[in-house]
Design an enzyme around this catalytic site. Structure first.
Site, PDB file in Angstrom:
ATOM      1  N   THR A   1       2.318  -4.666   4.263  1.00 56.88           N
ATOM      2  CA  THR A   1       2.405  -5.042   5.877  1.00 56.88           C
ATOM      3  C   THR A   1       2.142  -6.683   6.178  1.00 56.88           C
ATOM      4  OG1 THR A   1      -0.102  -4.413   6.022  1.00 56.88           O
ATOM      5  CG2 THR A   1       1.400  -2.910   6.634  1.00 56.88           C
ATOM      6  N   ASP A   2       1.347  -7.152   5.319  1.00 55.83           N
ATOM      7  CA  ASP A   2       1.040  -8.449   5.672  1.00 55.83           C
ATOM      8  C   ASP A   2       2.077  -9.476   6.323  1.00 55.83           C
ATOM      9  OD1 ASP A   2      -1.618  -7.990   4.710  1.00 55.83           O
ATOM     10  OD2 ASP A   2      -1.807  -9.505   3.193  1.00 55.83           O
TER      11      ASP A   2
ATOM     12  N   LYS B   1       2.176  -8.313  12.886  1.00 54.65           N
ATOM     13  CA  LYS B   1       0.775  -7.716  13.010  1.00 54.65           C
ATOM     14  C   LYS B   1      -0.252  -8.349  13.489  1.00 54.65           C
ATOM     15  CE  LYS B   1      -1.814  -6.325   8.650  1.00 54.65           C
ATOM     16  NZ  LYS B   1      -2.028  -6.340   7.349  1.00 54.65           N
TER      17      LYS B   1
ATOM     18  N   THR C   1       0.790  -1.083  -0.030  1.00 55.83           N
ATOM     19  CA  THR C   1       0.021  -0.015   0.099  1.00 55.83           C
ATOM     20  C   THR C   1       0.840   1.329  -0.101  1.00 55.83           C
ATOM     21  OG1 THR C   1      -1.543  -1.152   1.390  1.00 55.83           O
ATOM     22  CG2 THR C   1      -1.726   1.219   1.600  1.00 55.83           C
TER      23      THR C   1
HETATM   24  N1  GLU Z   1      -1.786  -7.145   1.506  1.00 53.54           N
HETATM   25  C1  GLU Z   1      -0.929  -6.477   0.819  1.00 53.54           C
HETATM   26  C2  GLU Z   1       0.730  -6.445   1.517  1.00 53.54           C
HETATM   27  O1  GLU Z   1       0.767  -6.817   2.275  1.00 53.54           O
HETATM   28  C3  GLU Z   1      -1.383  -4.973   0.779  1.00 53.54           C
HETATM   29  C4  GLU Z   1      -1.582  -4.443   1.942  1.00 53.54           C
HETATM   30  C5  GLU Z   1      -0.446  -3.674   2.637  1.00 53.54           C
HETATM   31  O2  GLU Z   1       0.475  -3.010   1.927  1.00 53.54           O
HETATM   32  O3  GLU Z   1      -0.291  -3.702   3.800  1.00 53.54           O
HETATM   33  O4  GLU Z   1       1.363  -5.893   0.536  1.00 53.54           O
END
Ligand code: GLU
Length: 428
Positions: A168-169, A246, A92
């Site tokens: 973030t995942d 997380k 993101t």
């Molecule tokens: N799920 C995706 C990722 O971890 C997009 C969400 C985000 O950036 O946190 O890259």
């Protein structure tokens, strides 16, 4: 909802919403963007998201402004400021920068970075590079090595700090992997965003600014995650890369330090350390570390979660497929159903080390308390103390990249290399 079908990315538009009028260039939709918003770049250089429900009228001022006409702020080097390198891997947070050029894969230059987040220029001389552009669920162990190599190259070239923008995942896994692979005298700070940049509530800019602050100001090295400390924009926390997880799918303060306290926080541009925390003591006590990259990983390692009713098949399959190590996330103090003891013994006899973490996440594994735990210890299952399962898994890959000698594997797994095993913490 107002239709945009007559307008194209790059068109300069006047948009009248319920409360205000805005003029700016229509930005491309990021894959992560919220359907309910559109983003325009205003003359000031800032992007804003406007809720489509609120739009009353849209007028075309000039069609398709060319990329060359986008006014980028020019980075002015200041020799009194530290040099930080911002490396993008996707997620993101990357979409904030993409909006600058309108490209899906932006060049990620210093000019683009400071145009997207002008505050960065106050903090440091920034340079940037996009390593790749992946959602973090698609990041694999080979990608950790690529990130580690790039960080190493940037520090060797003279960077005083590194920021890695990351989805973030799986940020916690990457943070742990970089913690083991890099010995770094300067801070390596991983950050991301929980909310996309077209939302008023996006955490992208604050996280990037606070991560850059730590990269520029912190005098000791190590790998850290810097993300929102609470749901408002008041402060960010500095988490040790091996103890961060997380814990919420959408909140801006999703990341927590587990089984320890964070190293400190960033508040109003200042770094404040939690000097009594073991994490602070561990990292600040490691001054003058020599830069080293040790990126050997054994990728055939499995992390499996015990579940009631689990039978031998899963472990038998890992043995048959030549897995080299297994981490089991067991129950409570570190247990699995007694029915699995025979197959685990077979794995250990086949020189596949088996390590135990806990689904409780908080507290330590202690297999000496109950009979099941003692039986597991007797067949050679090894406790991971208070390590997070993700960290134990990544560490086992790294350890097995160096040795397959059982005693040496055990010894390395139980050595605290990067703050992953706490002594007695003040939160126990
Ligand atoms: N799920 C995706 C990722 O971890 C997009 C969400 C985000 O950036 O946190 O890259």
């Amino acid at each position: 909802m107002k239709s945009l079908k007559n307008f194209k990315t790059g068109d300069k538009l006047k948009i009248d919403s319920e409360d205000k009028g805005y003029t700016g260039i229509l930005m491309p939709r990021s894959e992560l963007a919220d359907e309910k918003f559109i983003v325009i770049k205003m003359d000031s250089g800032y992007n804003i998201g406007i809720e489509r429900e609120q739009i009353k009228n849209i007028t075309l001022i000039k069609s398709e402004i060319k990329k060359e006409e986008f006014k980028l702020k020019k980075a002015v080097p200041d020799e009194n400021k530290p040099k930080i390198s911002i490396l993008a891997t996707g997620g993101t947070i990357a979409s904030r920068i993409d909006y600058i050029t309108g490209g899906v894969h932006s060049a990620f230059s210093a000019d683009e970075l400071i145009s997207a987040v002008p505050e960065l220029e106050e903090i440091a001389n920034v340079s940037g590079r996009q390593i790749f552009n992946k959602f973090s669920e698609n990041i694999n162990p080979g990608d950790w090595i690529e990130i580690a190599r790039e960080i190493y190259a940037q520090i060797k070239k003279g960077a005083d700090g590194i920021v890695v923008a990351h989805g973030t995942d799986t940020m916690g896994y990457s943070a742990a992997a970089l913690s083991f692979m890099l010995n770094t005298p300067v801070p390596v700070v991983i950050t991301g965003a929980q909310r996309s940049s077209d939302r008023g509530s996006s955490d992208a800019a604050v996280n990037l600014i606070d991560a850059a602050t730590v990269a520029a100001k912190q005098i000791f090295g190590g790998v850290f995650v810097v993300m929102h400390g609470e749901s408002s924009d008041s402060f960010s926390l500095i988490h040790p890369g091996t103890k961060v997880k997380k814990l919420h799918s959408s909140r801006r303060d999703a990341f927590k330090t587990v089984n320890a306290l964070p190293v400190g926080k960033v508040e109003n541009g200042r770094v404040v350390y939690f000097k009594n925390s073991n994490s602070y003591k561990f990292f600040s006590g490691q001054k003058n570390k020599e830069l080293k990259l040790d990126a050997k990983l054994e990728k055939k390692v499995a992390l499996i979660k015990y579940f009631p009713g689990m039978n031998e098949d899963i472990i038998k399959n890992l043995i048959d497929r030549n897995y080299r190590g297994i981490v089991i996330e067991g129950t409570g103090l570190g247990h699995v159903n007694e029915n699995l003891i025979d197959i685990l013994r077979t794995a250990i006899d086949a020189k596949i080390p088996v390590f135990m973490t806990s689904q409780t996440m908080h507290g330590r594994v202690n297999m000496r308390v109950y009979a099941t735990g003692r039986k597991l210890l007797n067949i050679g299952v090894i406790s991971c103390e208070d390590m997070l399962s993700e960290t134990a898994f990544v560490k086992l890959m790294w350890v097995l990249g160096h040795t397959r000698n059982h005693e040496k594997v055990r010894e390395m797994m139980l050595t605290n290399y990067a703050g992953e095993i706490s002594g007695k913490t003040n939160i126990d």
